[in-house]
Design a protein around this motif. Sequence first.
Motif, short mmCIF file in Angstrom:
data_model
loop_
_atom_site.label_atom_id
_atom_site.label_comp_id
_atom_site.label_asym_id
_atom_site.label_seq_id
_atom_site.Cartn_x
_atom_site.Cartn_y
_atom_site.Cartn_z
N ILE A 380 -38.34 41.67 -39.20
CA ILE A 380 -38.20 42.92 -39.16
C ILE A 380 -36.75 43.02 -38.29
N PRO A 381 -35.64 42.73 -37.37
CA PRO A 381 -34.90 42.95 -36.89
C PRO A 381 -32.94 42.90 -37.66
N ARG A 382 -34.14 41.29 -38.67
CA ARG A 382 -33.34 41.26 -39.81
C ARG A 382 -32.85 40.75 -40.72
N ILE A 383 -33.50 41.87 -41.05
CA ILE A 383 -34.14 41.36 -43.01
C ILE A 383 -32.86 42.38 -43.37
N THR A 384 -31.37 42.79 -42.80
CA THR A 384 -30.97 43.78 -43.47
C THR A 384 -29.95 42.63 -43.47
N GLU A 385 -29.46 41.37 -43.11
CA GLU A 385 -28.82 40.43 -42.94
C GLU A 385 -28.52 39.57 -44.11
N PHE A 387 -27.86 37.48 -46.97
CA PHE A 387 -28.45 36.41 -47.90
C PHE A 387 -30.39 36.15 -47.29
N TYR A 388 -30.56 37.32 -45.75
CA TYR A 388 -31.66 36.65 -45.51
C TYR A 388 -33.22 36.41 -45.85
N ARG A 389 -33.81 35.67 -45.88
CA ARG A 389 -35.23 36.00 -46.82
C ARG A 389 -36.27 35.85 -45.68
N VAL A 390 -37.23 36.70 -46.17
CA VAL A 390 -38.32 36.38 -45.68
C VAL A 390 -39.26 35.37 -46.15
N ASP A 391 -39.40 35.06 -47.54
CA ASP A 391 -39.65 33.95 -48.42
C ASP A 391 -38.86 33.60 -49.42
N ARG A 392 -38.10 31.99 -49.43
CA ARG A 392 -37.14 32.16 -50.71
C ARG A 392 -37.67 32.01 -51.43
N SER A 393 -38.36 31.41 -51.93
CA SER A 393 -39.37 31.11 -52.84
C SER A 393 -39.74 32.40 -53.79
N ARG A 394 -40.08 33.29 -53.02
CA ARG A 394 -40.92 34.02 -53.60
C ARG A 394 -39.35 35.18 -54.15
N SER A 395 -38.29 35.58 -53.64
CA SER A 395 -37.44 36.15 -53.38
C SER A 395 -36.91 35.36 -54.99
N ARG A 396 -35.86 33.93 -55.31
CA ARG A 396 -36.25 33.92 -56.26
C ARG A 396 -36.54 34.31 -57.47
N GLU A 397 -37.74 34.35 -57.39
CA GLU A 397 -38.55 34.36 -58.31
C GLU A 397 -38.77 35.51 -59.16
N THR A 398 -38.73 36.36 -58.32
CA THR A 398 -37.94 37.79 -58.51
C THR A 398 -36.79 38.58 -59.18
N GLY A 399 -36.06 37.62 -58.85
CA GLY A 399 -34.81 37.55 -58.88
C GLY A 399 -33.62 38.31 -58.01
N GLY A 400 -33.99 38.07 -56.58
CA GLY A 400 -33.23 38.68 -55.59
C GLY A 400 -32.04 38.16 -55.34
N THR A 401 -31.38 38.79 -55.14
CA THR A 401 -29.97 38.04 -54.00
C THR A 401 -30.01 37.83 -52.67
N VAL A 408 -27.86 48.25 -48.93
CA VAL A 408 -28.56 49.82 -48.24
C VAL A 408 -28.30 49.91 -46.88
N LYS A 409 -28.55 48.92 -46.27
CA LYS A 409 -27.78 49.81 -44.67
C LYS A 409 -26.11 50.16 -44.55
N HIS A 410 -25.32 49.43 -45.29
CA HIS A 410 -24.37 49.61 -45.65
C HIS A 410 -23.61 51.13 -46.12
N VAL A 411 -25.65 51.44 -47.00
CA VAL A 411 -25.02 52.66 -47.88
C VAL A 411 -25.38 54.10 -47.10
N LEU A 412 -26.15 53.62 -46.25
CA LEU A 412 -27.09 54.12 -44.97
C LEU A 412 -25.74 54.66 -44.40
#
Length: 450
Positions: A380-385, A387-401, A408-412
């Motif tokens: 959780i502390p690093r999730i807004t970094e 290219f940081y991914r909790v699950d790289r394979s699932r992120s690619r499967e769902t089309g995430g970059t 989101v962090k920068h906009v907020l």
Amino acid sequence: MFSRSAYFLFFQLIGGAIGWWQEGVWGALVGAGFAAWGWFALDLWRGSRVLRWLRTGDLSAVPQLRGMWGEAADRARRLLRLAQAQVEKNQARLQEILAALQATPNGVVLLDAQGRIEWCNQIAAGHFGFDVQRDLMQFIGNLVRDPEFSAYWAAHDFSHDVILQGRDSTPAHPVRLSVQLFPYADGRMLLLARDVTALEQADAMRRDFVANVSHEMRTPLTVLSGFVETLQTLPLNAQERARYLSMMAQQATRMQHVVEDLLTLSRLEGSPFPGLGEWTPVKTLLRRCEEEARALSSLLTRHQQRPHTLQFPPADVLQQAGEIAGSQSELQSALSNLISNAVRYTPGGGSITVEWQPQADGTAVFSVRDTGVGIAPEHIPRITERFYRVDRSRSRETGGTGLGLAIVKHVLQRHGAALRITSTVGKGSTFSVIFPAIRLRSAEVPEHSL
């Protein structure tokens, strides 16, 4: 000097005159002798007063005398005042220099020729754990026991710095200090300590960023080059060619999304903060978010037995939500990103609930709650970094970059909002955004309702 001689002769004449009057010539000689010794005793007493005063140096107790001793005392008083004024001036200058060293963001330690601490500022005391009073005139090597510093001190090569671990350093929050010694007058040394933790972290982030971008681009490029080589060298029928071209298009789209997200981050970091002149209805933002979320959910669950359950605030709640100040495109991107992440990481049949809750203090909370896979606490502390991914394979499967939450962090941050994340592995996550009251205003009441 003339007046001193005149006084001496005057005393002798008076004594001689008294002796002549009493005893004649012999009496005159004796009287002159006694007068000379009397004058000598008086002069010795006057000189002893000046000497006692000089020993104390108290300018408020200057003896009031006439003649040579009076002039000597007066001149000594003037010289003492000049010397005292110079000492006070030098002392004030020294205090100004020490105050400047105290105000510097770096740690400063003054060492004598033997390496003992003569003075240090509060920053240095914090860096090394010194007690400003207790550790005065203590040998620096007895207080800074880092092996790197001991070797640095023993080598006597101070042309470069040495990197040490800070006193408050922990595995979770490392502290790194750049320490360098600068010899100056009479073998003394100036020790400068600079906190380089942020610089090292920034350098590490830069290396990670370059490595991550290279990795993200290399994979689709490798796939594309392989497909191009296949199309160039192998005879393929129309169906196979169409399948390969479709996969090539997917990889090209993926690279395009990465580039677009990087450009978005660069634009956010380089542009001024949004002002309070542009107001957007919350209803408009959330309706667009709902349309995008339902379209994405349909796409992801088209081959699954059960679709997602999506719940958005009803129309009356959105109508009362009022307006929010800021960049509409940025806010739309951030809110939509949080909702799309919930859709991507929630299996079919799960639920995603979006809420907008005004608070009593004038703030408002936008929240996205899902029943997805959840996030482990260490992520959780690093999730807004980037290219940081909790699950790289699932992120690619769902089309995430891997850049969505960084955006989101920068906009907020640009809108003065705060992001709060709570999650339980296997049960889901809740992403909450707290918008400040200054960027919110209530909905205008239509005239016909009055």
